[in-house]
Design a protein around this motif. Structure first.
Motif, mmCIF file in Angstrom:
data_model
loop_
_atom_site.group_PDB
_atom_site.id
_atom_site.type_symbol
_atom_site.label_atom_id
_atom_site.label_comp_id
_atom_site.label_asym_id
_atom_site.label_seq_id
_atom_site.Cartn_x
_atom_site.Cartn_y
_atom_site.Cartn_z
ATOM 1 N N ARG A 110 -7.429 -0.659 6.957
ATOM 2 C CA ARG A 110 -7.598 0.516 6.105
ATOM 3 C C ARG A 110 -8.007 1.705 6.963
ATOM 4 N N LYS A 111 -7.800 2.929 6.437
ATOM 5 C CA LYS A 111 -8.390 4.115 7.062
ATOM 6 C C LYS A 111 -9.722 4.269 6.329
ATOM 7 N N THR A 159 -11.342 0.966 10.868
ATOM 8 C CA THR A 159 -9.947 0.588 10.592
ATOM 9 C C THR A 159 -9.825 -0.713 9.798
ATOM 10 N N SER A 180 -1.032 0.314 6.450
ATOM 11 C CA SER A 180 -2.243 -0.171 7.133
ATOM 12 C C SER A 180 -3.434 0.743 6.840
ATOM 13 N N SER A 181 -3.180 1.878 6.205
ATOM 14 C CA SER A 181 -4.246 2.842 5.926
ATOM 15 C C SER A 181 -4.742 2.761 4.484
ATOM 16 N N VAL A 240 0.282 6.305 12.952
ATOM 17 C CA VAL A 240 -0.255 6.006 11.615
ATOM 18 C C VAL A 240 0.770 5.218 10.804
ATOM 19 N N THR A 284 -7.265 12.941 4.911
ATOM 20 C CA THR A 284 -8.365 12.018 5.219
ATOM 21 C C THR A 284 -8.607 12.029 6.731
ATOM 22 N N GLY A 309 -11.526 8.937 3.771
ATOM 23 C CA GLY A 309 -10.742 7.702 3.854
ATOM 24 C C GLY A 309 -11.093 6.806 2.685
ATOM 25 N N VAL A 325 -3.435 11.655 7.609
ATOM 26 C CA VAL A 325 -4.279 10.460 7.455
ATOM 27 C C VAL A 325 -5.458 10.491 8.420
ATOM 28 N N ARG A 326 -5.174 10.780 9.691
ATOM 29 C CA ARG A 326 -6.272 10.859 10.662
ATOM 30 C C ARG A 326 -5.980 11.936 11.695
ATOM 31 N N GLN A 362 1.597 11.311 6.032
ATOM 32 C CA GLN A 362 1.328 10.547 7.255
ATOM 33 C C GLN A 362 0.554 11.374 8.278
#
Length: 194
Positions: free
Chosen positions: A187-188, A174, A125-126, A121, A150, A156, A113-114, A110
């Motif tokens: 999405r990421k 996103t 949803s990613s 996050v 990512t 991503g 992710v970004r 988690q």
């Protein structure tokens, strides 16, 4: 010196106090143990006689020395296999431009992710199972999986399939959209170089 033997990823090669990790091996910071990072033959290389560090170096030579093996900071392409609340797991398919010949598993945690709003996050949803992601190898993780990130904009989801089976089109960093139904999914998304 010990005879060369066949080893698999995660197999113990020795204690870091007695051997140094060479190619195809790594040291776990958790327990100062040297592990194999690929399938192949292990061999011990004696240090030069004038070396201060007299520990032998253990190396693992793969069946195919040209096969791609993920290393820290490598760019990889992976297929998401499972998404959980705190992480997603993925099968690494390519390291740089080369496809891999053996199975390597990666985990996107988690926090990886970004780069911003990490606490907000949501893994579901990613990523979704089946998504193809571009990621960077952070570390060798434990014996079972590489840690992937990512967090940078260029990493991503690069390819995803919608519920209707069409390849979705990124519409923002996103969201991706199904060209058939017009439905969007979170999405990421990897930033595409234009």
């Amino acid at each position: 010196m010990e005879e060369s033997r066949l080893v698999t990823p995660g197999e113990v090669l020795g204690k870091a106090s007695q051997v140094k990790a060479g190619k195809g091996a790594y040291v776990s910071q958790r327990n100062s143990t040297v592990y194999a990072s690929l399938t192949g033959r292990s061999c011990f290389i004696s240090p030069p006689p004038n070396s201060i560090d007299q520990r032998p170096t253990v190396e693992v030579t793969g069946h195919n020395p040209h096969a791609a093996v993920p290393q820290p900071s490598s760019i990889v392409i992976a297929r998401v296999t499972k998404v959980m609340p705190k992480m997603a797991s993925a099968d690494i398919m390519c390291v740089g431009p080369k496809s891999v010949r053996e199975k390597f598993t990666g985990i996107i945690r988690q926090q990886d992710v970004r780069a911003t709003e990490i606490d907000k996050v949501e893994m579901h949803s990613s990523f979704r199972p089946g998504d193809i992601v571009k990621a960077q190898v952070l570390s060798l993780g434990d014996a079972r999986a590489y840690h992937l990130s990512t967090a940078k904009n260029e990493f991503g989801v690069i390819s995803a399939e919608s519920a209707s089976g069409a390849t979705m089109v990124p519409i923002s960093w996103t969201e991706m959209q199904c060209p058939l139904t017009g439905q969007t999914e979170p999405r990421k998304v990897a930033k595409v170089e234009t």
